[in-house]
Design an enzyme around this catalytic site. Sequence first.
Site, PDB file in Angstrom:
ATOM      1  CB  SER A  68      -9.587  -5.188   3.968  1.00  0.00           C
ATOM      2  OG  SER A  68      -8.221  -5.953   5.380  1.00  0.00           O
ATOM      3  CE  LYS A  71      -6.316  -5.670   2.568  1.00  0.00           C
ATOM      4  NZ  LYS A  71      -5.831  -6.021   2.947  1.00  0.00           N
ATOM      5  CE1 TYR A 193      -3.631  -2.231   2.889  1.00  0.00           C
ATOM      6  CE2 TYR A 193      -1.380  -1.791   3.790  1.00  0.00           C
ATOM      7  CZ  TYR A 193      -3.123  -2.713   3.357  1.00  0.00           C
ATOM      8  OH  TYR A 193      -3.987  -3.475   4.119  1.00  0.00           O
ATOM      9  CE1 TYR A 245      -8.687 -10.390   4.246  1.00  0.00           C
ATOM     10  CE2 TYR A 245     -10.384 -10.658   6.245  1.00  0.00           C
ATOM     11  CZ  TYR A 245      -9.836  -9.908   5.611  1.00  0.00           C
ATOM     12  OH  TYR A 245      -9.277  -8.222   4.921  1.00  0.00           O
ATOM     13  CB  VAL A 263      -9.014  -5.126  11.028  1.00  0.00           C
ATOM     14  CG1 VAL A 263      -8.264  -6.640  10.888  1.00  0.00           C
ATOM     15  CG2 VAL A 263      -8.617  -4.093  10.592  1.00  0.00           C
TER      16      VAL A 263
HETATM   17  N1  GLN Z   1      -4.810  -2.157   7.526  1.00  0.00           N
HETATM   18  C1  GLN Z   1      -5.255  -3.420   7.468  1.00  0.00           C
HETATM   19  C2  GLN Z   1      -3.845  -4.444   7.652  1.00  0.00           C
HETATM   20  O1  GLN Z   1      -3.284  -3.461   6.799  1.00  0.00           O
HETATM   21  C3  GLN Z   1      -6.167  -3.943   7.132  1.00  0.00           C
HETATM   22  C4  GLN Z   1      -6.679  -5.501   7.076  1.00  0.00           C
HETATM   23  C5  GLN Z   1      -8.158  -5.824   6.598  1.00  0.00           C
HETATM   24  O2  GLN Z   1      -8.567  -4.765   7.268  1.00  0.00           O
HETATM   25  N2  GLN Z   1      -8.311  -7.424   7.559  1.00  0.00           N
HETATM   26  O3  GLN Z   1      -3.524  -4.571   8.660  1.00  0.00           O
END
Ligand code: GLN
Length: 610
Positions: A68, A71, A193, A245, A263
């Site tokens: 993420s 993003k 993605y 988040y 994550v």
């Molecule tokens: N690829 C992960 C997902 O879409 C990214 C989520 C994250 O890093 N918080 O679940």
Amino acid sequence: MGRTEGSPFQRYLEGLHAELKGLNKGQVADYIPELAKAAPSNFGISFATIDGEVYSVGDSGIEFSIQSVSKPFAYGGALSRLGTEALLTKVGVEPTGEAFNSIVLDQVNNRPFNPMVNAGAIAVAALAEGDTPEERVAGMRRLFSRFAGRELAVDEAVHRSEAETGHRNRAIAYLMLNSGMIDRPPEEVLDLYFQQCALRVTTEDLALMGAVLANGGVNPRTGDRVLGAAEVRDVLTLMMTCGMYDYAGEWSYEVGLPAKSGVSGGILAILPGQLSVAIWSPPLDTIGNSVRGIEACRQISRDFGLHLFMNAASVEDVVRRVASARDQHSMRIRNPRDRDILLEVGHRIAIVELQGTLYFASAERMIRRFDALPDETRYLLLDFRRLTSIDPAARRFFSDFLRRKCAEGVEIIFAEVPGHRAEVCAALEGLVAEHDLTAIETFDAALEDCEERLLADLRQPFDFTSFSLNKISLFSTLDHSELAVVETLIHPVAYSEGETIVRRGDEGDILFVVARGTVSVWVEDQRGSRFRVGSMGPGQFFGEMAALGGGRRSADVVADESVVCYALRSVEIEDLGQTHPQIMTKVLRSLAQEFGVRLRQANALVSALK
Ligand code: GLN
């Protein structure tokens, strides 16, 4: 030994790393099976400055999937292609207060809440540029590689692993297909993605990517402008409000820096205008943020007071120095009469040297300083060499100020506009054109120009027709009969504008006295750049060093306009010493006096430069 070894920043990072290594809490994410393989002990930290220096500790060279943390960069890329308005129809800018993978859309607009949660990032991926899926993937990789300053690759195992198991994201994509927020096949959008999330980076890469954001959108290593300043502002805003988040509120409260986590255990935090911090440590807390990452950011922010609201910078003084033409003179060598005039009325020329960044509040303070200059100020000479930036608000106030001063009849001269700073240069050139100001490249030439204009208003015009030898300082102590002797030795020579009268390195056997016009003295530095170190007008002499001391010319002397000089050959001067020793003594005494004056001028300059 590394470049950064022993630096206090490096030592700080090492201490922090050693301390947090022992923090063994959290769980490595396993909902993407491939991520579960990460070693919980992996731990790297990197700092990157906005000029591209990187300090790292621990596992900063090991690649992991960006997840993420990608993003904000993907959103920035979409912003720069599509613009805010178009993008806002597809994804909002409100924090959710929910988990990163929540399946909620903003009920009113049907769009995902923001691009920092999965739904929003998938909506952004659906807007990717390119005619085919392959082109869109290539475009995504290109964008991220520009941020990192190196070619980034997709971790195929992570990509496949998520493609096989990412059903929740699949659900989100189909929900958005249903609500009309994406209009491409969901599987293809998801694949893009997932590849974006699987890009392999190290903390060094992430820190450098963050440095692009800290640096207003320009990659400090490659010089590539990846995002515009307004896009960077939008990206950082979303990182601040939504990047962590449902921890975003507490994060803003405690750490106070725009940030993004992922994550795989990555966290990137930005201190705009200064630096970025990237951390990788796979074990996550229940919200999905790296445990060691959060703790490291907390400590860094606390230890250095980096919270943005703590940091609300106090206004810096952009006025580095205020002087007048009484305190400081151009390199032009002047006759005693002009020197006296300048000492008396030099305060009508105000000299202001500016530095640093001109923005709303620093411009307000600068203009207040200008307004405090003496009422007699007729010339305002501004030296911009140390000005590093000027924002639109400052430009606007500055422009208003210039309009007012011009209307009051003050002559404004811009000097040393920094050509290597494109934005400052463009803003200043715009002001020059707008107010029809004078811009002169070097400070010395600008000061000389002001002095000349001031002198022209005040001194009696120099009368060439009645120019006589005793106006020349060298001969001013000679009596009539002595002058008559010297006169027989003098040869008038005319030069046209731009002509070189004396060339550096040449054998010099002539002493010149300027009878009309001005000449400039030029020297070359070690790198071969030419500098104008002085100038002379009627009554002044040059070439005496080589002519009297023997040896070669030390500088070039060039006619600034059409010039007449009186030439005296050194052999004839020597003869004069034989035939009329008393004349020679007087001339040498005047010469010594003139050297004294020039030396004093040089000393004043040296101390002004300290
Ligand atoms: N690829 C992960 C997902 O879409 C990214 C989520 C994250 O890093 N918080 O679940």
